[in-house]
Enzyme design. Structure first.
Site: not given
Length: 321
Positions: A56, A61, A89, A122
Site C-alpha cells: 500500500d 507519501y 491513492k 485519499h
C-alpha cells in the site's frame, strides 16, 4: 459495553478477502507511509523474504519511485506481477475530474507498473495546489465528488486500475457517493484498531458489501497500543507479540490490514498471523478497550480553527463520532 457483532472466528485465518469485483485482496499488506529512502528495501524484503503480496502506497507519501524500485527488484527475483496486489491513492490537489487520469498515469510511471490493483481517493477534500497544512482561507476548493468518481470508474474501464475505492470517508459522504456511483467502491480504507473501532463505518460498508482495510492497526504515536496493558496481557497469554495480536484482531474482524514498517524483523513478524486464533473471550476483551480516535493527522492536514472551512475535528468527520 456491547460485544463485537461480528463472528471473530469466521475470518480467523483468512489470507485473502474477496472484493465485489471478484478480485482477492491479501489480508496483510505492507504500509509505506513515512518509509522514506528505505521504501525500496522494505518492499523487496516484504515480498521476497517475508511473503507479502499486498503493498500500500500513495502519491502523497513521496515514496512511489522507491516503492517502484522495490517492486521491480521483487519481480526480477521471480515474483509474478499478477501475484501482487498494489494499492495507491489520489491526492487532494488532484480531486478534479480533469486531473484523475493524469494523476494515476504519473503514479504508474513512478511505480513502474502498467496497472494498479486498487486506486483510492485519499481524503474527501479538494485542496488548492500548494495549500498550507492546515489550509488557509480559500485553499479548500469545491469537491466534485460525483465527477471525480465517474473518472475513477473510467480508469477501471480503461484497464488502468482493477478496483477503486475511498479512504477516510464518513457514513454521510459514503451515502452521497453511492447515490450516483455506477461502480460501488470495492474498498474503504479507514483508521481502525481496538482503540478506535470505527463501528459506524464498518457496519455501513458491510451493508453494501464494501471491504474495509484498516490503517494504523497498532494505534498511533499518541496512543501506541502495543504498550496497552490489555493488549500485552493477551499477547503474553498467546505467546505472540502485541503487534501480531493487533493485526490478528483486525483480520478476525473481517478487515484487511496494512501495518507499516521499514525494519526487516518487524516486517517479517507482522505477517506471522496465520495458523493461530485469538480466542473469543480475548477478542472481546480487546474490543472493549476505550475508544479514542487518532485525530492528529486529520487536524494537521485540514482543521483550521480560525479560517475554516473545518474549524474542528467534529466538523471534519461530519459530527459522526
Amino acid at each position: 459495553m456491547a460485544q463485537e457483532v461480528r463472528d471473530p472466528q469466521r475470518h480467523a485465518d483468512a489470507e485473502y478477502f474477496t472484493l465485489l469485483s471478484g478480485q482477492k485482496i491479501p489480508s496483510v499488506g505492507l504500509g509505506t507511509w513515512r518509509s522514506g529512502s528505505d521504501a525500496a528495501k522494505a518492499v523487496c524484503t516484504a515480498i521476497v523474504q517475508a511473503g507479502y503480496r499486498h503493498v500500500d502506497t500513495a502519491a502523497e507519501y513521496g515514496v512511489q519511485e522507491e516503492v517502484g524500485k522495490g517492486l521491480k527488484a521483487a519481480m526480477q527475483a521471480g515474483i509474478a506481477r499478477e501475484d501482487l496486489f498494489i494499492t495507491s491513492k489520489l491526492w487532494c490537489s488532484d480531486l478534479a475530474p480533469d486531473r484523475v487520469k493524469y494523476a494515476v498515469k504519473k503514479t504508474l510511471k513512478e511505480l513502474q507498473l502498467d496497472y494498479l490493483d486498487l486506486y483510492l481517493i485519499h481524503w474527501p477534500f479538494r485542496l488548492k495546489d500548494g495549500a498550507h497544512r492546515p489550509p488557509e482561507a480559500g485553499e479548500v476548493l469545491d469537491f466534485d465528488m460525483e465527477g471525480v468518481w465517474k473518472e475513477m470508474e473510467d480508469l477501471v474501464r480503461d484497464g488502468l486500475v482493477k478496483d477503486i475505492g475511498v479512504c477516510n470517508y464518513t457514513v454521510t459522504k459514503l451515502n452521497r457517493l453511492l447515490k450516483s456511483a455506477q461502480i460501488i467502491p470495492s474498498v474503504c480504507q479507514i483508521e481502525m484498531h481496538p482503540g478506535w473501532r470505527n463501528d459506524k463505518m464498518l457496519e455501513a460498508c458491510k451493508k453494501y458489501g464494501i471491504h474495509v482495510t484498516a490503517y494504523s492497526p497498532l494505534g498511533s504515536s499518541e496512543r501506541n497500543l502495543t504498550h496497552d496493558p490489555v493488549v500485552t496481557t493477551v499477547a503474553n497469554k498467546l505467546n505472540k507479540t502485541p503487534a501480531q495480536v493487533l493485526i490478528k484482531w483486525a483480520i478476525q474482524r473481517g478487515t484487511s490490514v496494512i501495518p507499516k514498517s521499514k525494519h526487516e524483523e518487524r516486517i517479517k513478524e507482522n505477517i506471522q498471523v496465520f495458523n493461530w486464533v485469538i480466542p473469543e473471550e480475548d477478542f472481546q476483551v480487546l474490543s472493549t478497550i476505550k475508544d479514542q480516535r487518532r485525530v492528529l493527522d486529520g487536524e494537521v492536514l485540514f482543521v483550521n480553527k480560525d479560517h475554516g472551512p473545518y474549524k474542528s475535528t467534529a466538523e471534519l468527520w461530519d459530527n459522526e463520532d
